[in-house]
Design a protein around this motif. Structure first.
Motif: not given
Ligand SMILES: Nc1nc2c(ncn2[C@@H]2O[C@H](COP(=O)(O)OP(=O)(O)OP(=O)(O)O)[C@@H](O)[C@H]2O)c(=O)[nH]1
Ligand SMILES: [Mg+2]
Length: 464
Positions: A238-241, A246-247, A253-257, A372-374
């Protein structure tokens, strides 16, 4: 098993693989090994410990340096055979401070304290008279002994060695520390037990414990791999937007994480497997886990009070809407009547709020809803097989690797590796589990256990 466990001193000429044999038999990759003669300069004890019990203890020792001088001294003090061990002890006591005999003292001491003798020779070098003084000294100690012929190179002088060694040792066996399999290891222990009557009991007990421990190592490895596949397939990163939407950068970034996390899981699992098999210092060459051609789409999600829309429904906020009092109830009073505050903010208590409306409500300048992005759970169907292939290849290499090897292990699997363990039947059984893992739902422990059993069967077939 308390107190007296069997002890063995591994002795011989310099550079014949003594330390390698210690390393293999003790399941210990910290033993100093190198092709420079004289690598081992001090004796060191290597106990094989299992669940707090010492199964047996090996002494790595320096090679003989002045065997002829030692033997000459012993002979000068010639006595009847029954008193020869006493003369060896006298030699040690008289020369303890004499640096010239450091190596001989280091290797004789554990023997005189009761350790059995494993005399190591290199069967690829011709037999020579220079070994006779060594063997003669060992005979003087009166300790039970056995000769191990290690074939370091191709040339085979084994027959000559057998003829010579047979005159000094009750038992002579071939043993290659680099290639010895686990059954060969056990069979060597069985022979050792025969050297002395008092050893039969303890060594047989050690063998039984060792076998059980070995089976447990497979169990733990399979459990570890099963868990790796499960957590990798089900993981959601998860990445908070920050903004309203979402940009592209956030999406990337979330995919990289997500990828980094899965690589971390794999590295962790490998370390664990190496630990299980006592390969604590393993150096590896391995390609990183790649995600080429895999669709790792991220999606946006929203949460309220840290709970998703679905979770809120389950929590009992009926119909997806809540009253101010309901919110207080949900948050367990921890927010000082936030529900009423929200009610006031949107105008009028007692009002029913929907998820989206509430998300936009601002309390103290902060929106209640968080976006957030997931990334994950892992959708591409081939991913678990890639991961499993790598995990099985690594585990099989580690499980069958001699502890005496010091080279880097190259984890490069051939194209045919998958064929070694996969067929339609196996794939079908695996796929049922993979579908469950990636569904994101609860996985019953029985399902995880069944998966472990499947993996253990595959792994054992690969190692045998
Ligand atoms: N190929 C091969 N190499 C071996 C084998 N056994 C030992 N070696 C190599 O032989 C060299 C010496 O091995 P060690 O185990 O250090 O020998 P050592 O008898 O303890 O030597 P010192 O401590 O110097 O007396 C190392 O480079 C080992 O890797 C074997 O069975 N096969
Ligand atoms: Mg050595």
């Amino acid at each position: 098993m308390k107190g007296e466990h069997p002890k063995f001193a591994v002795v011989g000429h310099p550079n014949k693989g003594k330390s390698s044999i210690v390393s293999t038999l003790a399941f210990d990759d910290s033993v100093q090994i190198s092709d420079t003669p004289g690598t081992t300069t001090k004796r060191r004890s290597f106990p094989l410990q299992v669940d707090g019990n010492i199964l047996y203890e090996l002494f790595d020792t320096p090679g003989f340096q002045r065997a002829r001088s030692v033997l000459a001294w012993l002979k000068k003090h010639e006595v009847t055979a029954d008193r020869r061990p006493g003369v060896v002890q006298d030699f040690i006591d008289t020369h303890r401070e004499d640096r010239r005999f450091n190596d001989e003292i280091e290797l004789l001491e554990p023997i005189m304290s009761g350790a059995g003798i494993l005399y190591v020779v290199d069967g690829s070098k011709p037999y020579g008279e220079e070994y006779e003084a060594e063997m003669e000294i060992l005979r003087w100690t009166g300790q039970p002994s056995m000769a191990l012929i290690n074939l370091i190179d191709e040339t085979d002088h084994v027959e000559a060695w057998r003829r010579a060694l047979g005159q000094y040792f009750k038992m002579v066996r071939l043993f290659n520390p680099m290639r010895a399999t686990f059954p060969q290891h056990l069979s060597l222990l069985q022979s050792i037990a025969q050297l002395k009557e008092e050893w039969i009991g303890p060594v047989t007990a050690s063998i039984a414990l060792f076998e059980a421990y070995h089976a447990q190592m497979f169990d733990e490895t399979a459990r570890n791999i099963a868990y790796l596949i499960y957590r990798s397939l089900s993981h959601v990163e998860k990445l908070p937007i920050v903004g309203e939407e979402a940009t592209e950068k956030e999406k990337a970034l979330v995919v990289e994480h997500y990828k980094a996390r899965l690589r971390e899981y794999e590295a962790e699992a490998q370390k664990k497997v190496e630990h299980i098999w006592h390969h604590e210092h393993l150096e590896k060459a391995q390609q990183a886990l790649l995600f080429d051609g895999m669709d790792l789409f991220s999606k946006e999600s929203a949460s309220l009070f840290g709970l998703s829309r679905k979770e809120l429904l389950v929590t009992g906020a009926t119909g997806g809407a809540m009253t101010g009092a309901g919110i207080d109830l949900l948050l367990g009073g921890s927010t000082f009547f936030l529900g009423s505050a929200i009610g006031a903010a949107v105008g009028g208590a007692g009002i029913f709020f929907g998820f989206d409306e509430l998300s936009d409500v601002k309390v103290l300048g902060q929106k209640l809803g968080k976006r957030s992005l997931e990334a994950g759970p892992m959708k591409p169907l081939n991913f678990p097989y890639i991961l499993l292939n790598r995990a099985l290849f690594h585990a099989a290499k580690v499980a069958s690797r001699s502890h005496a090897l010091r080279n880097r292990v190259v984890l490069e699997m051939g194209r045919d590796f998958t064929e070694k363990w996969m067929d339609d039947e196996v794939r079908k059984s695996l796929e049922r589990h993979h579908a469950l893992f990636r569904s994101g739902g609860e996985v019953p422990s029985e399902a995880l256990q069944a998966y472990e059993v499947l993996i253990e069967t595959i792994l054992k077939r690969l190692v045998d």
